[in-house]
Design a protein around this motif. Structure first.
Motif: not given
Length: 257
Positions: A91-104
């Protein structure tokens, strides 16, 4: 069931992101997740039982974590760094733009589906240091180090029961964690290939804000963040959360997931 219901009913930003997440996830499901999350009167017990299944529980938790963080940020609380415990780092990675909301959401749903296939096991929280506990462990695995004197062990039920009995005989009381998965243990080895394949199929980017890594206790590097191998090892390896906390100690404006 009913997790964060009050926030959903009173905080528009939280509700917006919960709705977006459930809208993305629902087509992947053959049941109504919203009805399990917010069950009607009388349906709570059945909902709670179904929510024990990792493929049901994990993506709902991830979406809730993400919506909470978005709510805090909408209030003007901008994080200087992010840290998550185990799946919370996704989730942290998603918030930081590492992966998209959909992909997370897709990754965490897959994580749950794969956990559904792992033989029954669990985790045991032990109020001892790793060093003190090591002589007792045998073939069990070190799932997480949550504090200098708080360690979580993972493995098959019989092994955990035996460990708990031996520790109790030596005056140490332990606590089973309420999940039927031996997370961060060798029991996950058969699922790692499929988890990595998903990661290899999606775009991964360098983080736009610092994330403290469970694997190292230090800021996640761009190389780690964009590596399917890092995230696969993160799923399997020990969560070094005590090191993460030490790194963040006495520093303000953190969001914890």
């Amino acid at each position: 069931s009913g997790m964060a219901r009050d926030l959903y009913e009173t905080e528009p930003v939280f509700a917006e992101w919960m709705d977006r997440g459930l809208e993305i996830l629902q087509p992947r499901l053959d049941y109504d997740l919203r009805a399990l999350w917010l069950p009607e009167n009388g349906a709570e017990a059945d909902a709670n039982e179904t929510l024990k299944k990792p493929s049901v529980q994990l993506p709902l938790i991830m979406i809730t974590e993400y919506a909470l963080a978005q709510m805090f940020m909408a209030w003007g609380i901008q994080p200087a760094a992010l840290v998550g415990h185990s799946m919370g780092e996704n989730t942290a990675a998603c918030l930081a733009g590492v992966l998209s909301f959909e992909d997370c959401i897709g990754l965490v749903h897959l994580r749950g589906q794969l956990f559904d296939t792992v033989p029954a096991g669990g985790m045991l929280s032990v109020p001892m240091s790793v060093e003190a506990l090591t002589p007792y462990m045998g073939d069990l695995d070190l799932a997480s180090v949550n504090a200098p004197e708080l360690t979580v062990i993972s493995g098959p039920d019989a092994g955990l029961d035996d460990l708990a009995a031996r520790l109790l005989a030596d005056g140490v009381e332990t606590q089973r964690i309420a999940i039927d998965i031996a997370a961060h243990s060798r029991m996950l080895e058969p699922i790692l290939g499929r988890f990595r394949a998903y990661l290899a199929s999606i775009p991964l980017y360098a983080p736009t804000m610092p994330i403290i890594s469970n694997t190292t206790g230090k800021p996640l590097t761009a190389e780690q963040a964009t590596s399917p191998d890092y995230w696969t090892a993160h799923l399997r390896g020990t969560v070094m959360f005590a090191d993460c906390v030490s790194n963040l100690a006495e520093k303000p404006n953190r969001i914890w997931l």
